[in-house]
Motif scaffolding. Structure first.
Motif, PDB file in Angstrom:
ATOM      1  N   TYR A 161    -123.829  44.416  37.499  1.00 18.73           N
ATOM      2  CA  TYR A 161    -122.426  44.834  37.353  1.00 18.73           C
ATOM      3  C   TYR A 161    -121.437  43.793  37.855  1.00 18.73           C
ATOM      4  O   TYR A 161    -120.229  43.933  37.647  1.00 18.73           O
ATOM      5  CB  TYR A 161    -122.194  46.152  38.101  1.00 18.73           C
ATOM      6  N   THR A 180    -120.497  47.371  47.527  1.00 22.43           N
ATOM      7  CA  THR A 180    -119.864  48.188  46.487  1.00 22.43           C
ATOM      8  C   THR A 180    -120.911  48.995  45.733  1.00 22.43           C
ATOM      9  O   THR A 180    -120.722  50.178  45.434  1.00 22.43           O
ATOM     10  CB  THR A 180    -119.085  47.293  45.509  1.00 22.43           C
ATOM     11  N   MET A 181    -122.038  48.349  45.419  1.00 22.31           N
ATOM     12  CA  MET A 181    -123.116  49.034  44.701  1.00 22.31           C
ATOM     13  C   MET A 181    -123.669  50.180  45.526  1.00 22.31           C
ATOM     14  O   MET A 181    -123.951  51.270  45.009  1.00 22.31           O
ATOM     15  CB  MET A 181    -124.229  48.030  44.384  1.00 22.31           C
ATOM     16  N   LEU A 211    -115.373  45.294  34.048  1.00 20.13           N
ATOM     17  CA  LEU A 211    -114.635  45.839  35.180  1.00 20.13           C
ATOM     18  C   LEU A 211    -113.131  45.682  35.012  1.00 20.13           C
ATOM     19  O   LEU A 211    -112.650  44.672  34.497  1.00 20.13           O
ATOM     20  CB  LEU A 211    -115.075  45.153  36.474  1.00 20.13           C
ATOM     21  N   LEU A 247    -113.725  49.431  42.311  1.00 19.24           N
ATOM     22  CA  LEU A 247    -114.937  48.935  41.659  1.00 19.24           C
ATOM     23  C   LEU A 247    -116.097  49.922  41.801  1.00 19.24           C
ATOM     24  O   LEU A 247    -116.858  50.146  40.856  1.00 19.24           O
ATOM     25  CB  LEU A 247    -115.323  47.577  42.230  1.00 19.24           C
ATOM     26  N   TRP A 248    -116.249  50.510  42.987  1.00 23.62           N
ATOM     27  CA  TRP A 248    -117.366  51.438  43.193  1.00 23.62           C
ATOM     28  C   TRP A 248    -117.268  52.624  42.249  1.00 23.62           C
ATOM     29  O   TRP A 248    -118.298  53.107  41.758  1.00 23.62           O
ATOM     30  CB  TRP A 248    -117.414  51.922  44.654  1.00 23.62           C
ATOM     31  N   VAL A 276    -118.285  51.515  38.680  1.00 20.73           N
ATOM     32  CA  VAL A 276    -119.730  51.311  38.618  1.00 20.73           C
ATOM     33  C   VAL A 276    -120.462  52.653  38.633  1.00 20.73           C
ATOM     34  O   VAL A 276    -121.399  52.878  37.851  1.00 20.73           O
ATOM     35  CB  VAL A 276    -120.195  50.417  39.781  1.00 20.73           C
ATOM     36  N   VAL A 284    -120.819  42.992  41.120  1.00 22.12           N
ATOM     37  CA  VAL A 284    -120.131  43.479  42.318  1.00 22.12           C
ATOM     38  C   VAL A 284    -120.983  43.166  43.541  1.00 22.12           C
ATOM     39  O   VAL A 284    -122.123  42.725  43.426  1.00 22.12           O
ATOM     40  CB  VAL A 284    -119.870  45.002  42.234  1.00 22.12           C
ATOM     41  N   SER A 285    -120.437  43.422  44.714  1.00 18.31           N
ATOM     42  CA  SER A 285    -121.176  43.186  45.945  1.00 18.31           C
ATOM     43  C   SER A 285    -122.204  44.294  46.168  1.00 18.31           C
ATOM     44  O   SER A 285    -122.093  45.391  45.602  1.00 18.31           O
ATOM     45  CB  SER A 285    -120.226  43.133  47.142  1.00 18.31           C
ATOM     46  N   ARG A 323    -110.026  45.334  37.321  1.00 20.94           N
ATOM     47  CA  ARG A 323    -109.752  45.020  38.716  1.00 20.94           C
ATOM     48  C   ARG A 323    -108.643  45.868  39.319  1.00 20.94           C
ATOM     49  O   ARG A 323    -108.388  45.803  40.523  1.00 20.94           O
ATOM     50  CB  ARG A 323    -109.395  43.528  38.847  1.00 20.94           C
ATOM     51  N   ALA A 333    -126.302  45.277  41.622  1.00 20.94           N
ATOM     52  CA  ALA A 333    -125.080  44.570  41.994  1.00 20.94           C
ATOM     53  C   ALA A 333    -124.878  43.341  41.113  1.00 20.94           C
ATOM     54  O   ALA A 333    -123.764  43.059  40.645  1.00 20.94           O
ATOM     55  CB  ALA A 333    -125.126  44.168  43.474  1.00 20.94           C
TER      56      ALA A 333
END
Length: 261
Positions: free
Chosen positions: A62, A68-69, A23, A29-30, A33, A64-65, A25, A59
């Motif tokens: 990757y 986000t996923m 990732l 993020l979405w 992904v 992520v939350s 930053r 999630a």
């Protein structure tokens, strides 16, 4: 077969395994992904499972939350690549749409996704003198290794774009040509050859189809096409690949997303 057995059968079906992702930053993020998962879906083997892992599993994969996923999956669902069914799970659409806008947002995985999902034929490859218009990118090379590839729609067989790549000889030595019929050049360089890609600069412009392009893409001579140029740099600042891709103007559009933060 009762409903419970149907659910159990789906539950025990092996899930599709997406590629890994590093990732950035500085980018949404979405988006990263969704593009990484999109590339995995479009570049999947024919025998890959159509069932995706759960939101929680993806999630965790990757890093992520779940929120986000969920946003990333919504993007792919809107595009028609996946369908989501309550209690059954998320599945890759059998007739997933394989043509999309040429989107640029500074993500390596976005470039991979852009180039994935079509049947690729390697038309030819081999060493050649550095073309005059590429000399600025390869000042220390007397020759490059060229690759010519034609991409066609999986379902109709219709040609959609064709690509020319000029690659540094020392980098090209690690390329298995068979990989280029399965994966985009960017993925081959990064994941198969092991090039540490630092950045890719992209240019997209409108042009008219020359005789070679018209013949390969089966379009009228001088019809509009999108001409994409991607220059790939490694960690040492060297240009390792220059890609020139001609997209059919009736199959692609060009869009750029600008984030305000």
């Amino acid at each position: 077969m009762n409903r419970m057995n149907q659910v159990n059968e789906v539950t025990h079906t092996p899930a599709f395994a997406p590629d890994s992702l590093v990732l950035n930053r500085k980018l949404p993020l979405w988006y990263q992904v969704s593009q990484s998962l999109r590339a995995s879906i479009l570049g999947r083997p024919q025998d890959a499972s159509p069932r995706l892992p759960t939101e929680e599993q993806l999630a965790a994969h990757y890093g992520v939350s779940v929120l986000t996923m969920r946003q990333a999956l919504k993007e792919l669902e809107t595009e028609g690549l996946i369908s989501r069914h309550r209690r059954r799970g998320t599945f890759i659409e059998p007739r997933a749409r394989r043509v999309s806008p040429v989107r640029l947002l500074g993500s390596i995985d976005a470039i991979v996704a852009q180039q994935s999902g079509e049947r690729t034929t390697v038309l030819g490859h081999g060493p050649a003198p550095v073309p005059g218009d590429l000399a600025e990118f390869f000042p220390d090379c007397s020759e490059v290794v060229g690759y010519r590839r034609l991409r066609c729609d999986d379902e109709t067989g219709e040609p959609t774009n064709w690509a020319e790549n000029a690659v540094r000889p020392d980098v090209a030595a690690g390329i298995d040509v068979a990989d280029l019929e399965r994966w985009p050049m960017t993925k081959v360089l990064r994941d198969a050859v092991g090039v540490r890609i630092s950045r890719i600069t992209d240019t997209v412009e409108a042009r008219l189809a020359d005789p070679a392009t018209a013949e390969l893409l089966q379009v009228p001579l001088l019809s509009p096409i999108l001409h994409y140029t991607g220059v790939t740099y490694d960690d040492d600042g060297r240009v390792v690949d220059v890609a020139r891709i001609r997209y059919r103007g009736d199959r692609f559009s060009f869009s750029v997303t600008v984030e305000a933060h």
